[in-house]
Design an enzyme around this catalytic site. Structure first.
Site, mmCIF file in Angstrom:
data_model
loop_
_atom_site.group_PDB
_atom_site.id
_atom_site.type_symbol
_atom_site.label_atom_id
_atom_site.label_comp_id
_atom_site.label_asym_id
_atom_site.label_seq_id
_atom_site.Cartn_x
_atom_site.Cartn_y
_atom_site.Cartn_z
ATOM 1 C CB CYS A 116 -0.942 0.010 1.196
ATOM 2 S SG CYS A 116 -2.059 -1.379 1.174
ATOM 3 C CG HIS A 256 -3.157 3.323 2.206
ATOM 4 N ND1 HIS A 256 -3.624 2.964 0.964
ATOM 5 C CD2 HIS A 256 -3.227 2.205 2.972
ATOM 6 C CE1 HIS A 256 -3.950 1.688 0.976
ATOM 7 N NE2 HIS A 256 -3.725 1.202 2.190
ATOM 8 C CG ASN A 286 -6.450 -1.100 1.087
ATOM 9 O OD1 ASN A 286 -5.775 -0.577 0.211
ATOM 10 N ND2 ASN A 286 -5.920 -1.670 2.158
HETATM 11 N N1 ACO Z 1 -18.283 -8.669 9.207
HETATM 12 C C1 ACO Z 1 -18.632 -8.920 10.479
HETATM 13 N N2 ACO Z 1 -17.748 -9.215 11.438
HETATM 14 C C2 ACO Z 1 -16.439 -9.240 11.096
HETATM 15 C C3 ACO Z 1 -16.015 -8.987 9.784
HETATM 16 C C4 ACO Z 1 -16.989 -8.696 8.806
HETATM 17 N N3 ACO Z 1 -16.673 -8.427 7.537
HETATM 18 N N4 ACO Z 1 -14.655 -9.068 9.752
HETATM 19 C C5 ACO Z 1 -14.258 -9.368 10.990
HETATM 20 N N5 ACO Z 1 -15.324 -9.499 11.802
HETATM 21 C C6 ACO Z 1 -15.353 -9.819 13.199
HETATM 22 C C7 ACO Z 1 -14.130 -10.585 13.640
HETATM 23 O O1 ACO Z 1 -14.303 -11.969 13.379
HETATM 24 C C8 ACO Z 1 -14.074 -10.284 15.122
HETATM 25 O O2 ACO Z 1 -14.960 -11.149 15.796
HETATM 26 P P1 ACO Z 1 -14.529 -11.832 17.178
HETATM 27 O O3 ACO Z 1 -14.263 -10.676 18.111
HETATM 28 O O4 ACO Z 1 -15.729 -12.626 17.509
HETATM 29 O O5 ACO Z 1 -13.305 -12.615 16.854
HETATM 30 C C9 ACO Z 1 -14.655 -8.875 15.208
HETATM 31 O O6 ACO Z 1 -15.335 -8.632 13.964
HETATM 32 C C10 ACO Z 1 -13.643 -7.780 15.441
HETATM 33 O O7 ACO Z 1 -12.523 -8.026 14.634
HETATM 34 P P2 ACO Z 1 -11.301 -7.022 14.652
HETATM 35 O O8 ACO Z 1 -10.220 -7.566 13.768
HETATM 36 O O9 ACO Z 1 -10.929 -6.646 16.006
HETATM 37 O O10 ACO Z 1 -11.978 -5.738 13.972
HETATM 38 P P3 ACO Z 1 -11.335 -4.323 13.770
HETATM 39 O O11 ACO Z 1 -12.182 -3.315 14.388
HETATM 40 O O12 ACO Z 1 -9.856 -4.306 14.071
HETATM 41 O O13 ACO Z 1 -11.468 -4.125 12.178
HETATM 42 C C11 ACO Z 1 -10.116 -4.269 10.203
HETATM 43 C C12 ACO Z 1 -10.830 -5.045 11.319
HETATM 44 C C13 ACO Z 1 -11.159 -3.534 9.404
HETATM 45 C C14 ACO Z 1 -9.376 -5.262 9.308
HETATM 46 C C15 ACO Z 1 -9.117 -3.245 10.824
HETATM 47 O O14 ACO Z 1 -8.347 -3.879 11.802
HETATM 48 C C16 ACO Z 1 -8.194 -2.629 9.806
HETATM 49 O O15 ACO Z 1 -8.613 -1.856 8.958
HETATM 50 N N6 ACO Z 1 -6.879 -2.895 9.897
HETATM 51 C C17 ACO Z 1 -5.885 -2.312 9.042
HETATM 52 C C18 ACO Z 1 -5.892 -2.880 7.664
HETATM 53 C C19 ACO Z 1 -4.755 -2.292 6.870
HETATM 54 O O16 ACO Z 1 -4.464 -1.107 6.965
HETATM 55 N N7 ACO Z 1 -4.009 -3.111 6.124
HETATM 56 C C20 ACO Z 1 -2.750 -2.679 5.577
HETATM 57 C C21 ACO Z 1 -2.837 -2.121 4.287
HETATM 58 S S1 ACO Z 1 -3.267 -3.273 3.104
HETATM 59 C C22 ACO Z 1 -1.869 -3.523 2.120
HETATM 60 O O17 ACO Z 1 -0.765 -3.296 2.479
HETATM 61 C C23 ACO Z 1 -2.097 -4.098 0.754
#
Ligand code: ACO
Length: 332
Positions: A116, A256, A286
């Site tokens: 990214c 980003h 993204n």
């Molecule tokens: N729908 C419903 N529930 C979901 C979903 C979904 N699509 N996805 C995850 N959950 C659930 C999980 O299973 C978890 O349930 P549990 O607590 O029972 O295990 C719960 O939601 C919370 O999960 P978290 O991972 O804590 O959710 P969070 O608030 O952190 O959001 C996310 C997840 C959106 C992925 C966030 O952490 C994020 O954006 N992280 C950064 C991503 C990023 O920047 N990536 C790098 C760049 S990409 C690249 O380099 C190509």
């Protein structure tokens, strides 16, 4: 060849696939809801490349538009750089396909893999090439098709990504334009925080590994979130200072587009008002390396960028990689 001190952005282009996939579409495939996706990520819909659309397809379209806008011919371009970590093939470089598609004969062409952060890395490398005298007119494209590396039954990842490409043409100039200051970094010890395991030399793709889904993206979203906010804020603060500016001098921040909560956390820490931060991930998700140049493109087309403005771009991605740059907008 003579050296120039600066590399101005003289053209810009973008391309996204036609197919729109909404949160409701995804809620019919996996156990998720529109409400969860919008509140946890800020994404409403994303563009998804269908069969026959490759990374080079989108990169070529974005590159062509950037060249047209710049008013340059294929023969004027003396270097092609494509930032991608979803190349057409493991080798050769996707930049070679783009070079051929655009009729840019003989110019060196190579890829940069910084996930990214690819466009921020690309701007640094491209500007360095111009400053060193290796290039005078360069095409930089950032393009990714992450949806082809996604397990569409994994709700943790399939809701996050969209496909796209953004491009700029950079030209050597003595005017203080283009990249004014930049900082790029990496923390390789975090390489498995987000990765695709199969398909490289460490784990060549076999039928068995494919059956296990090792060709798909996995990530520790929560950990990446924390690192992203910290590194984007640190590098952004540093480059603004290095440019001899304060954050008040920055007209627009183009971060980003991974998660609106990351962007809001960065804006809050840097005390940036919402109207100076570009957000368009609601429509694209993204798009990895393409997210910053697509957001830049839209801001320019919407008249939000004026000549002489200082822009701040900042990104974080797999690797782990990150970077920020201050850009002074305008054509020589
Ligand atoms: N729908 C419903 N529930 C979901 C979903 C979904 N699509 N996805 C995850 N959950 C659930 C999980 O299973 C978890 O349930 P549990 O607590 O029972 O295990 C719960 O939601 C919370 O999960 P978290 O991972 O804590 O959710 P969070 O608030 O952190 O959001 C996310 C997840 C959106 C992925 C966030 O952490 C994020 O954006 N992280 C950064 C991503 C990023 O920047 N990536 C790098 C760049 S990409 C690249 O380099 C190509």
């Amino acid at each position: 060849m003579s050296n120039s001190r600066y590399a101005a952005i003289i053209g810009w282009g973008m391309a996204v696939p036609q197919q729109v996939v909404t949160n409701e579409d995804l809620a019919r495939r996996v156990n998720t809801t529109d409400e969860w996706i919008r509140s946890r990520t800020g994404i409403s819909e994303r563009r998804v490349a269908g069969p026959g659309v490759f990374t080079s397809t989108l990169a070529t379209a974005a590159g062509r538009e950037a060249m047209e806008r710049a008013g340059v011919a294929p023969s004027d371009i003396d270097m092609v750089i494509v930032a991608t970590c979803t190349p057409d093939r493991p080798f050769p470089a996707t930049a070679c396909a783009v070079q051929a598609n655009l009729g840019i004969t003989r110019a060196p062409a190579f890829d940069i893999a910084a996930a990214c952060s690819g466009f921020v890395y690309g701007m640094s490398v491209a500007t360095g090439m111009i400053r060193s005298g290796m290039s005078r007119c360069l095409l930089l494209v950032a393009a990714d098709i992450f949806t082809h590396l996604i397990d569409w039954s994994d709700r943790n990842t399939c809701v996050l990504f969209g496909d796209g490409a953004g491009a700029v043409v950079l030209q050597a100039t003595e005017e203080r334009l283009g990249l004014i200051s930049t900082q790029i970094g990496a923390a390789g010890e975090g390489e498995t925080m987000m990765a695709v395991d199969a398909g490289g030399t460490r784990m060549p793709a076999t039928a068995d590994l494919l059956a296990q889904g090792k060709q798909y993206v996995y990530m520790n979203g929560r950990e990446i979130f924390k690192h992203a906010v910290r590194e984007m804020c640190d590098s952004a603060t540093r480059v603004v200072k290095e440019a001899g500016l304060s954050l008040r001098d920055i007209s627009l921040v183009i971060p980003h587009q991974a998660n609106v909560r990351i962007i809001e956390a960065v804006a809050k820490r840097l005390e940036l008002p919402a109207d100076r931060v570009v957000i368009n991930l609601d429509r694209y998700g993204n798009t990895s390396s393409a997210s910053v140049p697509i957001a830049l493109y839209e801001a320019v087309q919407q008249g939000r960028v004026k000549d002489g403005d200082y822009l701040l771009i900042t990104a974080f991605g797999g690797g782990l990689t990150w970077g920020s740059s201050v850009i002074r907008w305008g054509r020589p």
